[in-house]
Design a protein around this motif. Sequence first.
Motif, PDB file in Angstrom:
ATOM      1  N   TYR A  48      33.147  41.340  32.996  1.00 57.29           N
ATOM      2  CA  TYR A  48      32.837  42.282  34.068  1.00 57.29           C
ATOM      3  C   TYR A  48      32.337  43.654  33.644  1.00 57.29           C
ATOM      4  O   TYR A  48      32.941  44.670  33.946  1.00 57.29           O
ATOM      5  CB  TYR A  48      34.054  42.423  35.000  1.00 57.29           C
ATOM      6  N   PHE A  56      28.737  38.383  39.393  1.00 61.93           N
ATOM      7  CA  PHE A  56      29.867  37.810  40.126  1.00 61.93           C
ATOM      8  C   PHE A  56      29.679  37.980  41.634  1.00 61.93           C
ATOM      9  O   PHE A  56      29.960  37.055  42.410  1.00 61.93           O
ATOM     10  CB  PHE A  56      31.206  38.400  39.671  1.00 61.93           C
ATOM     11  N   ILE A  59      27.457  35.333  42.706  1.00 62.00           N
ATOM     12  CA  ILE A  59      28.178  34.055  42.768  1.00 62.00           C
ATOM     13  C   ILE A  59      28.905  33.921  44.104  1.00 62.00           C
ATOM     14  O   ILE A  59      28.884  32.880  44.744  1.00 62.00           O
ATOM     15  CB  ILE A  59      29.196  33.941  41.602  1.00 62.00           C
ATOM     16  N   TYR A  65      29.786  28.220  46.046  1.00 58.38           N
ATOM     17  CA  TYR A  65      31.029  28.937  45.703  1.00 58.38           C
ATOM     18  C   TYR A  65      31.842  29.185  46.981  1.00 58.38           C
ATOM     19  O   TYR A  65      31.745  30.218  47.630  1.00 58.38           O
ATOM     20  CB  TYR A  65      30.708  30.244  44.962  1.00 58.38           C
ATOM     21  N   GLY A 171      40.994  36.613  45.729  1.00 58.76           N
ATOM     22  CA  GLY A 171      39.960  35.875  44.997  1.00 58.76           C
ATOM     23  C   GLY A 171      40.500  34.807  44.064  1.00 58.76           C
ATOM     24  O   GLY A 171      39.752  34.233  43.296  1.00 58.76           O
ATOM     25  N   SER A 172      41.801  34.566  44.096  1.00 60.12           N
ATOM     26  CA  SER A 172      42.436  33.651  43.149  1.00 60.12           C
ATOM     27  C   SER A 172      42.239  34.101  41.705  1.00 60.12           C
ATOM     28  O   SER A 172      42.150  33.279  40.792  1.00 60.12           O
ATOM     29  CB  SER A 172      41.905  32.210  43.326  1.00 60.12           C
ATOM     30  N   THR A 173      42.163  35.406  41.515  1.00 62.00           N
ATOM     31  CA  THR A 173      42.112  35.932  40.153  1.00 62.00           C
ATOM     32  C   THR A 173      43.367  35.513  39.400  1.00 62.00           C
ATOM     33  O   THR A 173      43.343  35.350  38.179  1.00 62.00           O
ATOM     34  CB  THR A 173      41.978  37.473  40.180  1.00 62.00           C
ATOM     35  N   ASN A 176      43.131  32.866  36.793  1.00 60.56           N
ATOM     36  CA  ASN A 176      42.611  33.120  35.438  1.00 60.56           C
ATOM     37  C   ASN A 176      43.731  33.247  34.412  1.00 60.56           C
ATOM     38  O   ASN A 176      43.496  33.164  33.212  1.00 60.56           O
ATOM     39  CB  ASN A 176      41.780  34.409  35.388  1.00 60.56           C
ATOM     40  N   TYR A 216      31.209  25.890  40.206  1.00 64.54           N
ATOM     41  CA  TYR A 216      31.048  26.524  38.894  1.00 64.54           C
ATOM     42  C   TYR A 216      29.811  26.022  38.149  1.00 64.54           C
ATOM     43  O   TYR A 216      29.617  26.327  36.979  1.00 64.54           O
ATOM     44  CB  TYR A 216      32.323  26.309  38.060  1.00 64.54           C
ATOM     45  N   THR A 223      25.999  31.128  37.762  1.00 63.97           N
ATOM     46  CA  THR A 223      27.246  31.046  37.001  1.00 63.97           C
ATOM     47  C   THR A 223      26.951  30.931  35.506  1.00 63.97           C
ATOM     48  O   THR A 223      27.675  31.494  34.668  1.00 63.97           O
ATOM     49  CB  THR A 223      28.102  29.859  37.483  1.00 63.97           C
ATOM     50  N   PHE A 226      26.192  34.348  34.358  1.00 63.91           N
ATOM     51  CA  PHE A 226      27.450  35.095  34.344  1.00 63.91           C
ATOM     52  C   PHE A 226      28.245  34.751  33.086  1.00 63.91           C
ATOM     53  O   PHE A 226      28.742  35.638  32.378  1.00 63.91           O
ATOM     54  CB  PHE A 226      28.232  34.728  35.608  1.00 63.91           C
ATOM     55  N   MET A 262      35.586  27.069  31.704  1.00 62.65           N
ATOM     56  CA  MET A 262      34.218  27.438  31.377  1.00 62.65           C
ATOM     57  C   MET A 262      34.130  27.650  29.868  1.00 62.65           C
ATOM     58  O   MET A 262      35.000  28.282  29.268  1.00 62.65           O
ATOM     59  CB  MET A 262      33.790  28.721  32.096  1.00 62.65           C
ATOM     60  N   GLU A 292      36.745  30.957  30.099  1.00 56.65           N
ATOM     61  CA  GLU A 292      37.538  31.166  31.320  1.00 56.65           C
ATOM     62  C   GLU A 292      38.299  29.917  31.722  1.00 56.65           C
ATOM     63  O   GLU A 292      37.816  28.809  31.560  1.00 56.65           O
ATOM     64  CB  GLU A 292      36.623  31.572  32.490  1.00 56.65           C
ATOM     65  N   SER A 294      40.200  28.683  35.355  1.00 57.21           N
ATOM     66  CA  SER A 294      40.394  29.056  36.750  1.00 57.21           C
ATOM     67  C   SER A 294      41.250  27.969  37.390  1.00 57.21           C
ATOM     68  O   SER A 294      40.755  26.913  37.768  1.00 57.21           O
ATOM     69  CB  SER A 294      39.030  29.178  37.428  1.00 57.21           C
TER      70      SER A 294
END
Length: 332
Positions: A48, A56, A59, A65, A171-173, A176, A216, A223, A226, A262, A292, A294
């Motif tokens: 980021y 992002f 995305i 998405y 965002g379901s961060t 991660n 994804y 993506t 990204f 990812m 990553e 997720s």
Amino acid sequence: MPDSGLLFKEGPVIFADIRMALFRSEIIKDVSTGLNASRKSIPSKYFYDERGSQLFEEICSLPEYYPTRTEMSILKLSAPIIMKSFDRGDIVELGSGANGKIRMLLDAAGPSRLSDLRYIPVDVSESALTEASEELLKLYPGLQILGIVADFSMHLETVPCDRKRLIFFLGSTIGNFDEKMREEFLKLVAATMNDRDSFLVGFDMLKPKATIEAAYNDARGVTSKFNKNILRVINRELNADFQTSHFDHVAFFNKDRDRIEMHLRANRNTVVNIEDLELELKIEKDETIHTENSCKFSREGVKELVKKSGMEIKNWYSDEKGWFSLTELSLA
Ligand code: AVJ
């Protein structure tokens, strides 16, 4: 951006940048640990920078998405309930980015309550914070904003807790983080909470694999851009010479661990120099750098996690397909 001092003002918005001093030693440690390992990885928080945050955002509006759209629809319906009895307090958003989800809450509060609310976005991306705050001020004049440039997973103590709070982690961060970190993080947040506070966490739920994988592996390749951007970040920050064209974007659902992974996979043998780490890295064709995870959640999984963290679920909001959940947590 100032290069010294932690507090600065951009128009009416106050920013506190606590990241700058630590950023360099962190990225050096993280990248050297990750790339010296036998299975190479780079922590996903380094996606980021300004470009990464923009990608992002792109995305988030891709047809494939689903998480952003779905969470937005849930927020829209639940915001009036969440905001019903909330006034004179702080709305904290951890990992706020730039997508303005918080508007749903501010709209639900209505103009009369606005001046008693303070919005505290916390994000590693200064550009995302500045843009989002400027945008919000245009839409909600009178709103107080305190932007905190920080890695919220490490610097929670910088977030004020002297007033009643709604803390958002959208965002379901949370996906991660690995299992251990998820629990630790929820405990950390819980430790800063008072009885009157609520913690709202977005979880991306398990669903057919094809749907998740499409999200994804978008047709336009955003993506992929990204994912590769993380190499550009390393190039810039650590004087490295990764060639993004030597790597392919790979994203797949790992069924055993309920997560999207990812990776960047080398499409040839390649040598990378990372000057600031004094590292010459030989990467073989087909070798991957894991960038990553997720995680996707089951209802049971979420319940168990919340219980372990010493909180309880006050409300559970979801869409009709059950693709995404917004849970409202409070201290148990
Ligand atoms: C915002 C971190 C949750 O994992 O879905 C989007 C980031 N990565 N596409 C996610 C992301 C690839 C996103 N998070």
